[in-house]
Design a protein around this motif. Structure first.
Motif, PDB file in Angstrom:
ATOM      1  N   LEU A   4       1.182   0.602  -2.176  1.00 46.11           N
ATOM      2  CA  LEU A   4       1.160   0.129  -0.795  1.00 46.11           C
ATOM      3  C   LEU A   4       0.163   0.954   0.008  1.00 46.11           C
ATOM      4  O   LEU A   4       0.094   2.181  -0.132  1.00 46.11           O
ATOM      5  N   GLY A   5      -0.609   0.288   0.869  1.00 47.91           N
ATOM      6  CA  GLY A   5      -1.515   0.977   1.776  1.00 47.91           C
ATOM      7  C   GLY A   5      -1.189   0.635   3.213  1.00 47.91           C
ATOM      8  O   GLY A   5      -0.828  -0.512   3.521  1.00 47.91           O
ATOM      9  N   SER A  14      -2.399  -2.676   9.856  1.00 44.71           N
ATOM     10  CA  SER A  14      -2.762  -3.223   8.542  1.00 44.71           C
ATOM     11  C   SER A  14      -1.859  -2.686   7.439  1.00 44.71           C
ATOM     12  O   SER A  14      -1.438  -1.526   7.465  1.00 44.71           O
ATOM     13  N   ALA A  15      -1.588  -3.558   6.469  1.00 45.61           N
ATOM     14  CA  ALA A  15      -0.890  -3.163   5.246  1.00 45.61           C
ATOM     15  C   ALA A  15      -1.519  -3.925   4.092  1.00 45.61           C
ATOM     16  O   ALA A  15      -2.016  -5.047   4.263  1.00 45.61           O
ATOM     17  N   ALA A  29      -2.532  -8.373  -1.499  1.00 46.74           N
ATOM     18  CA  ALA A  29      -2.150  -8.716  -0.134  1.00 46.74           C
ATOM     19  C   ALA A  29      -2.963  -7.875   0.839  1.00 46.74           C
ATOM     20  O   ALA A  29      -3.156  -6.671   0.622  1.00 46.74           O
ATOM     21  N   ASN A  30      -3.446  -8.517   1.893  1.00 49.05           N
ATOM     22  CA  ASN A  30      -4.226  -7.846   2.927  1.00 49.05           C
ATOM     23  C   ASN A  30      -3.735  -8.390   4.264  1.00 49.05           C
ATOM     24  O   ASN A  30      -4.231  -9.395   4.770  1.00 49.05           O
ATOM     25  N   LEU A  64       4.818  -8.748   3.850  1.00 48.93           N
ATOM     26  CA  LEU A  64       4.509  -8.242   2.512  1.00 48.93           C
ATOM     27  C   LEU A  64       5.581  -8.603   1.476  1.00 48.93           C
ATOM     28  O   LEU A  64       5.334  -8.524   0.274  1.00 48.93           O
ATOM     29  N   LYS A  65       6.772  -8.978   1.950  1.00 50.26           N
ATOM     30  CA  LYS A  65       7.897  -9.164   1.041  1.00 50.26           C
ATOM     31  C   LYS A  65       7.583 -10.130  -0.093  1.00 50.26           C
ATOM     32  O   LYS A  65       7.934  -9.893  -1.262  1.00 50.26           O
ATOM     33  N   GLU A  66       6.940 -11.256   0.222  1.00 45.37           N
ATOM     34  CA  GLU A  66       6.675 -12.264  -0.805  1.00 45.37           C
ATOM     35  C   GLU A  66       5.723 -11.760  -1.874  1.00 45.37           C
ATOM     36  O   GLU A  66       5.720 -12.253  -3.000  1.00 45.37           O
ATOM     37  N   PHE A  67       4.904 -10.756  -1.533  1.00 47.85           N
ATOM     38  CA  PHE A  67       3.948 -10.216  -2.505  1.00 47.85           C
ATOM     39  C   PHE A  67       4.575  -9.123  -3.370  1.00 47.85           C
ATOM     40  O   PHE A  67       4.121  -8.856  -4.474  1.00 47.85           O
ATOM     41  N   ILE A  68       5.611  -8.477  -2.837  1.00 55.85           N
ATOM     42  CA  ILE A  68       6.280  -7.418  -3.594  1.00 55.85           C
ATOM     43  C   ILE A  68       7.274  -8.008  -4.589  1.00 55.85           C
ATOM     44  O   ILE A  68       7.338  -7.579  -5.748  1.00 55.85           O
TER      45      ILE A  68
END
Length: 328
Positions: A4-5, A14-15, A29-30, A64-68
């Motif tokens: 994670l960034g 941004s994440a 994910a961006n 971000l949840k859907e990408f994790i």
């Protein structure tokens, strides 16, 4: 492996997620939310930026949840300051730092701080297909051109060191930054901050002869505050927004072209990476793209983002794992 960034610059929350799936390293994910700036204003106070980031962060993380998808977070990277130099500090970066440390404490993920500037360079390398420059000891040059920065940099990549990108400023502007010039002229003409995209569209619509201003370099340094005064005079005299925009974008393009030529004379073997929101401008990019061994980030990786720090954290985590394996 999932990293994670987080980046909380003065204008964007941004994440990003960076994953290694069967040896393929990629950004998955961006996520970005711009901070609100009132019409007619040319930026935000730090207290307002901190509040906006605090408000934005839950939404950014929810997206971000859907990408994790239930995956374990192995490492967290975050931007801790604008640059890797003593005294570089902005309160807005404390929001990302606090969230990163909270995630690390709860999940056990490794945590790594990087400068916002290093993140920009890392994102540009990823987007331009030159991540190889981060994987082996390398030397290259970079431009970081944004609303808050106009820097010419030499970069030494040391993948196995605690500071993987050793960045040295060797040139840039001595007064206002290129992005400041663009935003100040844009706001003066009634555009909404940040003004880069609208100003570029106006400049692209201009069909006349472009007004110019004489520029000189002192080594790799330049001064461009005079361009703001000339742009204001031009607009007040003519009321021609496209003409004024073409002049403004042209000044930045001319300056970066001159700087690039001088940089290539000093470091003829160095590839050059362009990072930062200003160089996502198509007019500027087209001017510079035929100059030699040069590389540009795609627009979504040029403006503020967390992809760069997520990639840096990925390599730092791999480095530390390799050291642990060797010690065993």
């Amino acid at each position: 492996m999932t990293v994670l960034g987080l980046d909380t610059s003065n204008y964007t929350t941004s994440a990003a997620l960076f994953k290694d799936v069967s040896g393929e390293k990629k950004c998955c994910a961006n996520i970005k939310i711009m901070l609100p700036v009132a019409m007619g204003e040319r930026g935000l106070r730090q207290s307002d930026a901190v509040f906006a980031h605090t408000k934005n962060m839950p939404e950014v993380l929810d997206r971000l949840k859907e990408f994790i998808a239930g995956e374990h977070i192995d490492a967290v990277g975050y931007s801790y300051a604008p640059r890797d130099v003593e005294g570089s500090y902005m309160p807005c970066f404390l929001v990302g730092k606090s969230v990163a440390h909270a995630i690390s404490a709860v999940t056990g993920a490794a945590i790594y701080p990087f400068s916002h500037q290093a993140g920009h360079i890392s994102a540009a390398l990823y987007s331009a297909g030159r991540a190889d420059l981060m994987e082996t000891p390398s030397e290259f040059a970079a431009f970081h051109v944004s609303g808050g920065t106009t820097d010419i940099l030499t970069v030494k990549s040391e993948p196995h060191d605690d500071i993987p990108l050793k960045i040295t400023r060797i040139g840039g502007t001595l007064d206002i930054n290129a992005g400041q010039l663009i935003d100040r002229v844009g706001v003066m003409m009634g555009l909404r901050f940040p003004c880069g995209a609208e100003l570029e569209a106006l400049a692209g619509a201009y069909e006349g002869k472009r007004d110019k201003m004489k520029l000189t370099l002192d080594g790799l340094f330049a001064s461009i505050s005079g361009a703001e005064n000339k742009a204001r005079e031009l607009y007040q005299k003519t009321g021609d927004a496209p003409r004024t925009a073409a002049f403004t974008i042209g000044v930045v393009s001319d300056m970066l072209t001159m700087m690039t030529r001088s940089l290539m004379e000093l470091f003829p073997k160095y590839p050059i990476i362009y990072a930062g929101g200003v160089v996502s401008c198509g007019i500027i990019k087209n001017r510079l793209s035929n100059m030699g061994d040069v590389y540009f980030a795609k627009p979504e990786f040029s403006s503020d983002n967390a992809v760069g720090v997520s990639q840096l954290a990925y390599y730092a985590y791999m480095r530390d794992n390799a050291k642990g394996a060797m010690s065993d």
